[in-house]
Enzyme design. Structure first.
Site, short mmCIF file in Angstrom:
data_model
loop_
_atom_site.label_atom_id
_atom_site.label_comp_id
_atom_site.label_asym_id
_atom_site.label_seq_id
_atom_site.Cartn_x
_atom_site.Cartn_y
_atom_site.Cartn_z
N LYS A 65 -1.44 5.66 -11.29
CA LYS A 65 -0.42 6.52 -10.49
C LYS A 65 0.53 5.89 -11.43
O LYS A 65 1.80 7.58 -11.19
CB LYS A 65 -0.14 5.23 -9.56
CG LYS A 65 1.31 5.34 -8.61
CD LYS A 65 1.71 6.46 -8.41
CE LYS A 65 2.99 6.26 -7.48
NZ LYS A 65 3.22 7.35 -6.84
N LYS B 183 11.82 1.81 -11.59
CA LYS B 183 11.12 0.46 -10.97
C LYS B 183 9.70 1.23 -11.94
O LYS B 183 8.85 0.28 -12.56
CB LYS B 183 10.60 0.05 -8.98
CG LYS B 183 9.68 -1.13 -9.32
CD LYS B 183 8.74 -1.19 -8.13
CE LYS B 183 8.49 0.78 -7.70
NZ LYS B 183 7.40 0.73 -6.37
P1 NAD Z 1 11.59 2.14 1.29
O1 NAD Z 1 12.10 1.25 0.47
O2 NAD Z 1 11.84 3.43 2.24
O3 NAD Z 1 9.95 1.57 2.92
C1 NAD Z 1 10.04 0.26 1.97
C2 NAD Z 1 9.64 -0.26 3.59
O4 NAD Z 1 9.48 -1.32 3.12
C3 NAD Z 1 11.79 -1.01 3.82
O5 NAD Z 1 10.82 -0.23 5.22
C4 NAD Z 1 11.33 -2.33 4.67
O6 NAD Z 1 12.67 -2.50 5.68
C5 NAD Z 1 9.74 -2.72 4.04
N1 NAD Z 1 9.97 -4.25 3.76
C6 NAD Z 1 10.11 -4.88 2.26
N2 NAD Z 1 10.20 -6.29 2.58
C7 NAD Z 1 9.33 -6.45 4.51
C8 NAD Z 1 8.90 -7.45 4.33
N3 NAD Z 1 7.96 -8.77 3.84
N4 NAD Z 1 7.76 -7.17 5.46
C9 NAD Z 1 7.50 -6.15 6.30
N5 NAD Z 1 7.98 -4.81 5.97
C10 NAD Z 1 8.88 -5.13 4.62
O7 NAD Z 1 10.05 2.76 0.23
P2 NAD Z 1 9.09 4.00 0.21
O8 NAD Z 1 10.10 4.61 -0.23
O9 NAD Z 1 8.50 3.55 1.47
O10 NAD Z 1 8.58 3.39 -0.93
C11 NAD Z 1 7.14 2.23 -0.80
C12 NAD Z 1 6.30 2.45 -1.55
O11 NAD Z 1 5.91 3.49 -1.88
C13 NAD Z 1 7.00 1.78 -3.33
O12 NAD Z 1 6.14 1.03 -3.88
C14 NAD Z 1 6.71 2.82 -3.71
O13 NAD Z 1 7.20 3.32 -5.49
C15 NAD Z 1 5.39 3.54 -3.66
N6 NAD Z 1 6.07 5.92 -3.52
C16 NAD Z 1 6.82 6.38 -2.79
C17 NAD Z 1 7.35 7.44 -2.70
C18 NAD Z 1 8.60 8.55 -1.98
O14 NAD Z 1 8.36 9.52 -2.03
N7 NAD Z 1 9.36 7.63 -1.49
C19 NAD Z 1 6.70 8.90 -2.93
C20 NAD Z 1 4.87 7.37 -3.96
C21 NAD Z 1 5.17 6.47 -3.66
#
Ligand code: NAD
Length: 299
Positions: A171, A246
Site C-alpha cells: 500500500k 501520513k
Molecule cells: P476518515 O478520517 O474519513 O475516517 C476515519 C473514521 O475513524 C472517522 O469517522 C473517525 O471518527 C473514526 N475514528 C477515529 N478514531 C476512532 C476510534 N477510536 N473509535 C472509533 N472510530 C474512530 O478517514 P478515511 O479517509 O476513511 O481513511 C481511513 C483509512 O483509509 C486511513 O488509514 C487512510 O489512509 C486510508 N485510505 C483512505 C482513502 C481515501 O480515499 N480516503 C483511500 C485509501 C485508503
C-alpha cells in the site's frame, strides 16, 4: 460468517460498511462521530455503543481507522478489543498504518488464537462506494481466504501480498507513487493552461498519450475537468492532505528501514508538507495540490 462488526465509518469505512449490508451481512457499526453513526444506520447498519459492544458475538471485526496509534489503541492492551473477542473471530484491519504496527496487531491476535490480516485498500471514496476497491492483504493464506467473502463484497480485487505487514508495504509503495503522479499531473496541467490550453483538451490529449495515469484519468485535479471528483467540489471529501502526509511519512520510514533510494517520494513529501503547512489545506482532498501551481486570477 454473517455477523460483522465495523469500526471507523469515515469517508471510506461508511460506504464499505454499506456495501456489506447490501451483500446480506448483518453489520453492527461503531464510530466516535455521531453523524457517521446516524448515516450508517440509514444505510442499514446496527449501531454499537462502543467498539466492544459492536464486536460482541461478531464472526468478524473490520476496522477502517486513520492511524496506527488509533488502531493500537482500539485493539491492544489489557482492555483492548482483542481480549474481548470470541475465540476464532476474524480480525481484518483495512486502515493504512505502518507495517510494524500491522505485524504487532497480527501477532497479538495470534496469541489469542484469532486469525488476523492487514488489508489496506486502494481506489478512493468512489471505489469504496462502488464496491470496487483493491485489497492488499498480509497474513496467513488461511486467514486471507476466510476474509475473501467479506472483501469481495466491498472490492473488485483481493491480492495476497505475503505475511503479516506485507499488505501495508504494498500500500505504501502504491501511495508514494500516487503522490508523485498526482503532483506531476497537476504541474503538467497547469503548464498547459498557462500556455492557453483548455484543461479538458490537454487532459484528453495526455490520457490518450504516454502521460496517461490514474490521477489524470480517474481523479483529475483540475477543477471542472471531470464530474464527481473532489476537484469539482472545492476539493471537499476524498483523501485528505493530512492522510497523504501520513502515508508519505510511512513511505519514508519504510525506505529508511530498507536503505532504499526514494528521491521523488522525498520530494513529494516535501511538497505536500508545504501545501499542508496552511491549516486550511490539511483536510482538503490531496488533489488540491493543484492550487500550489495555479496563479491568482489576473496574473
Ligand atoms: P476518515 O478520517 O474519513 O475516517 C476515519 C473514521 O475513524 C472517522 O469517522 C473517525 O471518527 C473514526 N475514528 C477515529 N478514531 C476512532 C476510534 N477510536 N473509535 C472509533 N472510530 C474512530 O478517514 P478515511 O479517509 O476513511 O481513511 C481511513 C483509512 O483509509 C486511513 O488509514 C487512510 O489512509 C486510508 N485510505 C483512505 C482513502 C481515501 O480515499 N480516503 C483511500 C485509501 C485508503
Amino acid at each position: 460468517m454473517q455477523k460483522v462488526a465495523f469500526i471507523g465509518l469515515g469517508h471510506m469505512g461508511g460506504p464499505m460498511a454499506a456495501n456489506l449490508v447490501k451483500a446480506g451481512f448483518t453489520v453492527t457499526a461503531f464510530d466516535l462521530s455521531e453523524a457517521a453513526l446516524v448515516q450508517a444506520e440509514a444505510q442499514g447498519c446496527k449501531r454499537g455503543g462502543s467498539a466492544h459492544e459492536a464486536a460482541a458475538g461478531a464472526d468478524a471485526v473490520i476496522s477502517m481507522l486513520t492511524t496506527g496509534e488509533v488502531v493500537r489503541g482500539i485493539y491492544l492492551g489489557a482492555r483492548g478489543l482483542l481480549q474481548a473477542l470470541d475465540d476464532g473471530t476474524l480480525v481484518i484491519d483495512c486502515s493504512t498504518i505502518a507495517a510494524s504496527d500491522a505485524r504487532q496487531l497480527v501477532s497479538a491476535a495470534r496469541e489469542r488464537s484469532l486469525p488476523a490480516i492487514d488489508a489496506p485498500v486502494s481506489g478512493g471514496t468512489a471505489a469504496a462506494e462502488a464496491g470496487t476497491l483493491s485489497f492488499m492483504c498480509g497474513g496467513d493464506a488461511s486467514a486471507v481466504d476466510a476474509a475473501r467473502p467479506l472483501l469481495e463484497a466491498m472490492g473488485a480485487n483481493v491480492f495476497h501480498a505475503g505475511p503479516a505487514g506485507s499488505g501495508q508495504v504494498a500500500k505504501i509503495c502504491n501511495n508514494m507513487l500516487l503522490a508523485i503522479h498526482m503532483i506531476g499531473t497537476a504541474e503538467a496541467l497547469q503548464m498547459g493552461v498557462d500556455n492557453g490550453l483548455d484543461p479538458k483538451v490537454v487532459s484528453d490529449i495526455m490520457r490518450a498519450s504516454s502521460g496517461g495515469n490514474w490521477s489524470l484519468e480517474k481523479y483529475n485535479p483540475y477543477p471542472g475537468v471531470m464530474e464527481g471528483v473532489p476537484a469539482s467540489r472545492g476539493y471537499e471529501g476524498g483523501f485528505s492532505v493530512q492522510l497523504m502526509l501520513k502515508d508519505l511519512g510511512l513511505a519514508m520510514d519504510t525506505a529508511a528501514g530498507s536503505a532504499s533510494s526514494t528521491p521523488l517520494g522525498a520530494l513529494a513529501k516535501n511538497l505536500y508538507q508545504l501545501h499542508g503547512g496552511d491549516p486550511d489545506n490539511q483536510m482538503l482532498d490531496f488533489s488540491s495540490i493543484q492550487n500550489m501551481f495555479r496563479r491568482p486570477a489576473g496574473d
